[in-house]
Design an enzyme around this catalytic site. Structure first.
Site, PDB file in Angstrom:
ATOM      1  N   ASP A 122       0.814  -1.220   0.000  1.00 33.77           N
ATOM      2  CA  ASP A 122       0.000   0.000   0.000  1.00 33.77           C
ATOM      3  C   ASP A 122       0.848   1.271   0.000  1.00 33.77           C
ATOM      4  OD1 ASP A 122       0.952   0.140   2.607  1.00 33.77           O
ATOM      5  OD2 ASP A 122      -0.982  -0.328   3.541  1.00 33.77           O
ATOM      6  N   GLY A 123       2.173   1.134   0.145  1.00 30.42           N
ATOM      7  CA  GLY A 123       3.044   2.301   0.116  1.00 30.42           C
ATOM      8  C   GLY A 123       3.000   3.146   1.370  1.00 30.42           C
ATOM      9  N   ARG A 180      22.836   2.096  -2.438  1.00 23.74           N
ATOM     10  CA  ARG A 180      23.005   0.837  -1.740  1.00 23.74           C
ATOM     11  C   ARG A 180      23.831  -0.133  -2.589  1.00 23.74           C
ATOM     12  NH1 ARG A 180      17.829   0.730   1.380  1.00 23.74           N
ATOM     13  NH2 ARG A 180      16.706   2.629   0.849  1.00 23.74           N
ATOM     14  N   ASP A 245      20.342  -4.703  -0.053  1.00 24.18           N
ATOM     15  CA  ASP A 245      19.643  -3.444  -0.288  1.00 24.18           C
ATOM     16  C   ASP A 245      19.586  -2.588   0.965  1.00 24.18           C
ATOM     17  OD1 ASP A 245      17.799  -5.714   0.323  1.00 24.18           O
ATOM     18  OD2 ASP A 245      16.342  -4.097   0.557  1.00 24.18           O
TER      19      ASP A 245
END
Length: 480
Positions: A122-123, A180, A245
């Site tokens: 859903d961010g 990263r 990451d």
């Protein structure tokens, strides 16, 4: 709006395949939880005078002039498994600012809405992880450990669905950059040499201008990560999710998900609920650091004209991480024991103490703080069986007798090295639960106390105290 950010957005000038231009998704009813005015001043930001305007700003409902909002793409190994495309699934970088001293920083909103990299998410972020990152990143900064920083936190006035219905929030993160290991991996996996070269040039210019080649960058990052991980371990910190990451090229700690500070010391300690096999346990962090750096080396190989020679030199550099880490770790341990000079047996003395702490159920922070006094023998009181500590104390006294530094100087140096206060898991959870119920007082009190972690103060004795068995937090969660 009255806000002014001194933007100079260099990452946004890279090729479009490095990111997606993405504005934050506005929220229903933003309300300010906290703003780090000292950090804002450090960055040279002019913030709105009114809380309502600051709420809209840090929620992403209004974007400051000069911003170039974007979501970065990257890949990564997650618990050793390869994910060819990850990216900012719930974060939007507003841009970069150049501080008055010339230092460059990213400003990013976490929980700012869906992006092309959300992978069905859903961010958004819920309140707990936002407060957790705010508390722990600022605590790490106060401890002097390289870290991303907390600029602000806001409620969104919206509900986020996780284990249940949770209050939504947005966190404003500041970083030297968000580049990263996984950023390099993304382009290497696609054999995009032009993008790799552009990323290399950008990273060197931004972080390691003394580096003049892929090997130079790798060597610099190896040194930065060796120092960082040693400093983590020196305060009993377990990152909990050291995926590629989540390892920055800048050498800053990033992504405070299921991280934790140990109470009782044990080298195999794990808190993360998703680390079922202990891959990222406390004592495994150096080995995982080396593994991640090997992935960076692999990603840089396509930029080398002589692949076979590069494999040999890169392998030697990555294999050298262990020695560089040991140097940093032994430096940290000598500092924790107050040893200004170096002797061959110092590391063995420190490791003997750690072994006894593990066997004796001793609290990590309290043991080293007790040693940092005029009566270091009091550290035995931290052990369940003080008799296990006494033989070590005899060896330690003999070692201190060979130190040229006066005792009062040693004590002062140790008290500036061994914190009296760290963000203990149960206190962080206590602050989160109170905030969910509408009470932010524990959150603000804990943040204020953690800003000065090296001073004993009677008014925060409860925050310094180790948890009882009933208070102990045995698992931490990612929060995504």
């Amino acid at each position: 709006m009255t806000a002014h950010f001194p933007f100079d957005n260099s990452y946004a000038t890279l090729p479009e395949r490095f990111f997606t231009r993405q504005a934050p998704v506005p929220v229903a009813d933003p309300r300010l939880i906290a703003v780090n005015t000292a950090l804002a001043n450090r960055l040279g930001l002019t913030l709105p005078k009114h809380e309502e305007a600051m709420s809209r700003l840090f929620a992403g409902n209004e974007v400051p002039d000069g911003a170039t909002p974007l979501a970065q793409v990257y890949a990564g190994h997650q618990f050793g498994g390869w994910s060819p495309q990850l990216g900012d699934g719930r974060a939007v970088m507003l841009g970069e600012v150049v501080a008055p001293d010339g230092a460059r920083f990213d400003i990013q909103l976490k929980g700012a809405g869906q992006t092309p990299y959300s992978r069905m998410g859903d961010g958004r972020a819920w309140l707990g992880p936002v407060l957790r990152e705010y508390i722990i990143s600022e605590a790490m900064a106060a401890l002097g450990i390289p870290t991303t920083r907390a600029l602000a936190a806001v409620e969104t006035g919206e509900v986020v669905l996780r284990e249940g219905r949770m209050p939504g929030a947005i966190f404003t993160r500041v970083a030297s950059s968000h580049i990263r290991v996984g950023t390099f991996q993304f382009f290497a996996a696609r054999q995009d040499i032009d993008a790799l070269q552009a990323l290399l040039d950008h990273t060197i210019a931004r972080h390691y201008p003394e580096a003049d080649s892929p090997f130079g960058l790798l060597d610099a990052v190896i040194g930065a990560q060796a120092k960082l991980i040693a400093e983590w371990m020196g305060v009993g910190f377990i990152h909990g999710v050291m995926n590629t990451d989540n390892m920055t090229l800048s050498g800053e700690t990033i992504d405070y998900g299921p991280c934790a500070f140990m109470d009782v010391y044990h080298p195999e300690m794990v808190f993360s609920s998703i680390d079922q096999f202990g891959r990222y346990a406390y004592a495994n962090q150096p080995q995982i650091g080396a593994w991640n750096l090997a992935q960076l080396a692999t990603a840089l190989l396509p930029l080398m004209p002589d692949r076979e020679a590069a494999i040999e030199s890169f392998t030697e550099a990555v294999n050298g991480f262990a020695g560089r880490f040991d140097t940093e770790w032994h430096r940290v341990l000598r500092g924790k024991l107050g040893l200004a000079t170096e002797e061959d047996g110092d590391a063995a003395l420190a490791f003997d103490l750690l072994n006894r702490m593990a066997q004796g159920g001793a609290d990590f922070t309290q043991t080293f703080r007790a040693l940092s006094s005029d009566t270091p023998g009091d550290a035995g009181k931290v052990f369940a069986a003080p008799a296990a500590f006494d033989p070590w104390m005899e060896d330690y006294r003999a070692r201190l007798a060979r130190e040229p530094r006066p005792a009062d100087e040693r004590v002062a140096a140790m008290q500036a090295t061994n914190p009296a206060l760290v963000p203990r898991n149960h206190r962080v959870e206590e602050a989160i639960q109170a905030a969910v119920a509408g009470d932010y007082a524990p959150f603000h009190r804990l943040n204020a106390a953690l800003a000065d972690p090296f001073t004993d103060r009677s008014e925060i004795e409860d925050l310094q105290r180790a948890p009882t068995e009933g208070e102990r937090v045995k698992q931490t969660f990612c929060g995504t």
